[in-house]
Design an enzyme around this catalytic site. Structure first.
Site, PDB file in Angstrom:
ATOM      1  N   LYS A 156       0.792  -1.231   0.000  1.00 45.48           N
ATOM      2  CA  LYS A 156       0.000   0.000   0.000  1.00 45.48           C
ATOM      3  C   LYS A 156       0.830   1.290   0.000  1.00 45.48           C
ATOM      4  CE  LYS A 156      -2.120  -1.579   3.647  1.00 45.48           C
ATOM      5  NZ  LYS A 156      -3.020  -1.889   4.758  1.00 45.48           N
ATOM      6  N   ASP A 192      -4.852  -6.092  10.910  1.00 42.59           N
ATOM      7  CA  ASP A 192      -6.167  -5.438  11.064  1.00 42.59           C
ATOM      8  C   ASP A 192      -7.344  -6.379  10.770  1.00 42.59           C
ATOM      9  OD1 ASP A 192      -5.426  -5.406   8.395  1.00 42.59           O
ATOM     10  OD2 ASP A 192      -6.346  -3.474   7.966  1.00 42.59           O
TER      11      ASP A 192
END
Ligand code: ADP
Ligand code: MG
Length: 448
Positions: A156, A192
């Site tokens: 990312k 996450d």
């Protein structure tokens, strides 16, 4: 005339972005093969990372600080768990990670995090009281234990130096010390997705899958210990299962279009995270931008303007706003585009742009559904049991039609049995959930 050319261009585009049910069957088979390889430690596209924790029972309690480092946002929360399946966010604060910090040094990144924690403690909490902290870290980490983890690689757009191969808990601990924060102990580290699953499982024991559709995409699920061949027999707090972080963003069993290949080649991790690049918030806007630039070059849209005119700043958020504008004149969408310098777009152009957004976002949702179906059928081939899927991320939360497309594909695959798959939005699930993970870890260690 032009209308015909546009339609024919879009027809070809749609074909190269199409994911049929037959494709989905093949994707699921391939996904299962990669999951099996990953669990045995034989390599492949799915890392299948053991999280060294199982889901919550709902009886865990206490107050925890949680950090949620996503791809765009960084949050600090104080979460209290009442021991009866209820988690309460007592305070929360959001910090935007500057690009310079994402792409600077590791020390710079962890100092930024430590400073944010310091501000949070001073602002909201007794800064001297002893605190246990859970860290939701949304990058692939190799763990041997719940309170440590080695970063395998960045994703990312993060490139902070000196972190890959290091233990992120140690690195954060060092920064906390440098900032004189001695009363905070990092007791849990979790991806996450794992946080999201833990958060939902705290209130709902049927939750066995956690998914993220945000800046990036990923999922985790509960696996039988006996199936996790690569770590051998291992206790997991008295449970016979452990959560596995699939790291599904790196799956690559898809047909890609010329635009996917262009995007991949200009990314800072070419060849990696192929599925993430077809699905997630960080990349969808860029895919549309590449298609539109091609159409400008072919004089099919925004006539009389240069390809560079549609250059920077077009994001997934714009796509979302464009698809949300259902009016014929598309004035709202036009105004959003003005803010990124796309001036005076006419309604015809805006409608073509919207059709391109639709092609790209629909494929994203269909791939998402295929991958989710693969995880469910891995656990339960006949989809006989109830599976609650906790899902966090702004793309899922806000993108018009995204959830509907996922549900409709699940219906197409499983008919009536799709009722057994319940998709629930776990807002801020990763942050709340990592507090739950910290509580599960405390319980397993006999502290609670
Ligand atoms: P993170 O993944 O960093 O934890 P989020 O879940 O909030 O954070 O996801 C952020 C991503 O969501 C951004 O990459 C952005 O592209 C996308 N996004 C932001 N606003 C919208 C919107 N209105 N509709 C769809 N996607 C959005
Ligand atoms: Mg997030």
């Amino acid at each position: 005339m032009n209308e015909m050319k546009i339609n024919s261009y879009l027809r070809v585009l749609r074909r190269s972005f199409d994911i049929t049910y037959r494709d989905i069957e093949a994707i699921i088979a391939d996904f299962h093969a990669e999951m099996a390889r990953g669990l045995k430690g034989e390599g492949g596209s799915l890392k299948m990372l053991p999280a060294f924790v199982d889901v919550a029972r709902g009886s865990e309690s206490g107050t925890f600080i949680a950090l949620d480092l996503g791809g765009t946002n960084f949050r600090v929360l104080q979460v209290s768990l009442n021991g009866k399946g209820r988690a309460k966010v007592e305070h929360t604060e959001k910090f935007v990670i500057p690009k310079s910090v994402m792409r600077g040094t590791g020390a710079g990144l962890f100092n930024f995090i430590a400073r944010s924690i310091q501000r949070f403690l001073i602002g909201h909490v007794d800064p001297k009281g002893k605190r246990r902290l859970g860290f939701a870290f949304s990058f692939p980490i190799r763990q041997e234990h719940i309170a440590s983890g080695i970063l395998i690689n960045w994703t990312k757009g993060f490139t902070a130096t000196g972190v890959v191969g290091g233990d992120v808990v140690k690195l954060l601990g060092r920064s906390l010390e440098d900032y004189g924060i001695r009363n905070v102990e990092i007791t849990a580290l979790a991806n996450d997705t794992v946080g999201t699953l833990a958060a939902k499982s705290y209130e709902d024991p049927t939750c066995d899958i956690g998914v993220i559709f945000g800046t990036g995409t990923n999922a985790c699920y509960r696996e039988r210990l006996a199936n996790i061949k690569k770590i051998g027999p291992r206790a997991c707090g008295g449970s016979k299962r452990m959560i596995i972080n699939i790291e599904w963003g790196n799956f690559n069993g898809f047909m890609t279009s010329e635009f996917d290949r262009m995007l991949d080649e200009s990314s800072n991790n070419p060849g990696k995270q192929i599925m993430e690049k077809m699905i997630s918030g960080m990349y969808l806007g860029e895919l549309v931008r590449l298609v539109i630039s091609d159409m400008i070059r072919k004089k099919l849209i925004f006539k009389g303007r240069k390809a560079g005119f549609f250059r920077d700043g077009f994001t997934t958020e714009h796509m979302s706003q464009i698809e949300d504008d259902r009016s014929r004149g598309m004035k709202m969408a036009g105004r959003y585009l003005e803010t990124i310098g796309v001036k005076k777009a006419n309604a015809d152009d805006l409608r073509v742009l919207k059709r391109v957004c639709r092609v790209v976002s629909r494929r994203a949702a269909r791939i998402s559904a295929a991958s989710l179906a693969a995880v469910v059928t891995w656990m339960d081939p006949g989809v006989r049991r109830r599976h609650t899927v906790g899902i966090d991320g702004t793309l899922y939360e806000r993108y018009p039609g995204f959830r509907r497309t996922i549900r409709s594909v699940l219906g197409g695959l499983f008919g009536e049995r799709k009722k057994n798959i319940r998709l629930v939005h776990a807002k801020d699930g990763s942050g709340i959930g990592v507090a739950v993970v910290a509580a599960v870890a405390a319980r397993n260690a006999g502290q609670n």
